[in-house]
Design a protein around this motif. Structure first.
Motif, mmCIF file in Angstrom:
data_model
loop_
_atom_site.group_PDB
_atom_site.id
_atom_site.type_symbol
_atom_site.label_atom_id
_atom_site.label_comp_id
_atom_site.label_asym_id
_atom_site.label_seq_id
_atom_site.Cartn_x
_atom_site.Cartn_y
_atom_site.Cartn_z
ATOM 1 N N GLU A 55 27.033 161.870 60.172
ATOM 2 C CA GLU A 55 28.425 162.053 59.777
ATOM 3 C C GLU A 55 28.958 160.770 59.141
ATOM 4 O O GLU A 55 28.654 159.660 59.607
ATOM 5 C CB GLU A 55 29.274 162.387 61.008
ATOM 6 C CG GLU A 55 29.041 163.785 61.580
ATOM 7 C CD GLU A 55 29.875 164.037 62.813
ATOM 8 O OE1 GLU A 55 30.293 165.192 63.010
ATOM 9 O OE2 GLU A 55 30.105 163.086 63.586
ATOM 10 N N ASP A 107 28.899 162.262 49.886
ATOM 11 C CA ASP A 107 30.287 162.685 50.067
ATOM 12 C C ASP A 107 30.559 163.147 51.500
ATOM 13 O O ASP A 107 31.632 162.894 52.047
ATOM 14 C CB ASP A 107 30.623 163.826 49.091
ATOM 15 C CG ASP A 107 30.628 163.356 47.647
ATOM 16 O OD1 ASP A 107 30.839 162.143 47.430
ATOM 17 O OD2 ASP A 107 30.408 164.202 46.762
ATOM 18 N N ASP A 108 29.605 163.825 52.087
ATOM 19 C CA ASP A 108 29.829 164.385 53.420
ATOM 20 C C ASP A 108 28.791 163.918 54.436
ATOM 21 O O ASP A 108 28.656 164.504 55.506
ATOM 22 C CB ASP A 108 29.838 165.916 53.366
ATOM 23 C CG ASP A 108 28.544 166.474 52.793
ATOM 24 O OD1 ASP A 108 27.674 165.673 52.372
ATOM 25 O OD2 ASP A 108 28.397 167.717 52.767
ATOM 26 N N HIS A 109 28.054 162.868 54.104
ATOM 27 C CA HIS A 109 27.063 162.336 55.041
ATOM 28 C C HIS A 109 26.656 160.930 54.613
ATOM 29 O O HIS A 109 26.914 160.515 53.483
ATOM 30 C CB HIS A 109 25.819 163.232 55.100
ATOM 31 C CG HIS A 109 25.059 163.270 53.813
ATOM 32 N ND1 HIS A 109 25.323 164.166 52.801
ATOM 33 C CD2 HIS A 109 24.027 162.491 53.362
ATOM 34 C CE1 HIS A 109 24.505 163.960 51.786
ATOM 35 N NE2 HIS A 109 23.698 162.938 52.108
#
Length: 344
Positions: A292, A250-252
């Motif tokens: 990212e 979700d975030d990487h």
């Protein structure tokens, strides 16, 4: 292509060699190939360089020099002080030896006398770096010993060499004066050295007045610039490190290269090239790193960790500068788990 790969360009390597040769002419190039050709592989780079006109190869240690000898009949040089057994193997294979101590000179002379094979030696004068080499007050004895062996046909004094400290221009100028004095003292004693080599990559490139007849250049031929140094005209990094997207979070994004592959974990914060532009490294683990996220990330994509810069990624030296080291360390520490892929 499911594992990290170091993609290496034959064409870039040939172009770099040609650019270096043009830069240092009329001096000759000794292509330094320590650490398995700076991590790129001897098996292809030696014949490639020989085809490109390289006449001298520098192996640093005897083991590397013997591996080079198996791939070419050009001149090969090993300058690390070695064991008697290594010296004998080198002399038998026709490898030139850099000699900078009385003990090693004596060993080389003894081996050559015992085997009946003349040894080609390059005497090293210590011009201030104090890494090794005959000190100025030892030089007369070294010359006398080498010349006596040369008169007996046991050795041939092919060259005089040294390392520059490169601490300042003034110190390097003083080192050159000491070097020239050592050469004069050898020739006054009847020596006829064929090659004189004082400079390595940086000094060979930027200080033409210091060049002798032979220049030991490694990193620049592979496109690795000096740390904190300017770009090199006509030179490009010959390799790029790529790795596959392994998982989408979700975030990487998880990318399949990490410290087990030789990537320093301290490179967190550096930016890598993704299909959607540059993204920051969030963390580096054993076999993977977190990056990212970007729109449209897929597991069949590849990320460029470093390369020639065509995709905006950093070169190896730029990454090295983040952790106060040099570009060749970034490449040479890559393990065999990183496939080497040779491309045109």
């Amino acid at each position: 292509m499911s594992s990290p790969a170091l993609e290496i360009s034959r064409g870039a390597f040939r172009r770099n060699i040609a650019a270096v040769q043009a830069r240092i002419a009329p001096a000759a190039l000794m292509l330094v190939m320590k650490d398995d050709a700076y991590g790129h592989g001897l098996h292809w780079s030696v014949p490639e360089a020989a085809d490109g006109g390289v006449e001298w190869f520098g192996g640093y240690d005897v083991d590397t020099a013997l591996r080079i000898r198996a791939l070419t009949d050009r001149k090969v040089y090993a300058w690390a002080t070695s064991t008697v057994e290594e010296a004998e193997a080198a002399i038998t294979a026709g490898i030139h030896l850099g000699v900078g101590s009385a003990q090693y000179l004596g060993d080389v002379i003894d081996v050559a006398a015992r085997t009946g094979i003349r040894a080609d030696v390059h005497l090293k004068i210590d011009t201030g770096l104090h890494r090794n080499g005959f000190r100025p007050d030892e030089w007369a004895d070294a010359v006398a010993t080498a010349r006596a062996a040369e008169e007996r046909g046991v050795v041939r004094v092919v060259g005089v060499w040294s390392h520059l400290a490169e601490a300042s221009d003034d110190e390097d100028d003083a080192a050159q004066r000491l070097f020239h004095d050592a050469v004069r003292r050898l020739t006054d004693a009847g020596g006829r050295p064929e090659v004189l080599h004082l400079t390595a990559s940086a000094a060979s490139w930027w200080r033409p007045e210091l060049r002798g007849t032979l220049n030991r250049i490694g990193a620049f031929c592979y496109g690795i610039r000096s740390a904190d140094g300017p770009e090199l005209e006509g030179i490009e990094l010959i390799s790029r490190l790529t790795a596959p997207v392994a998982e989408i979070g979700d975030d990487h994004v998880v990318v399949g290269v990490g410290s087990f592959h030789g990537l320093p974990s301290t490179l967190c914060g550096a930016r890598v090239a993704t299909p959607d532009g540059l993204r920051r490294i969030l963390s580096i683990g054993g076999g993977e790193m977190h990056v990212e996220p970007w729109a449209g990330a897929q597991t069949d994509q590849r990320v460029v960790v470093f390369g020639p810069g065509r995709d905006g990624e950093a070169d190896a030296t730029a990454l090295a500068e983040r952790i106060d080291t040099v570009g060749e360390e970034i490449i040479t520490r890559l393990t065999p788990a990183v496939r080497r892929v040779i491309v045109d």
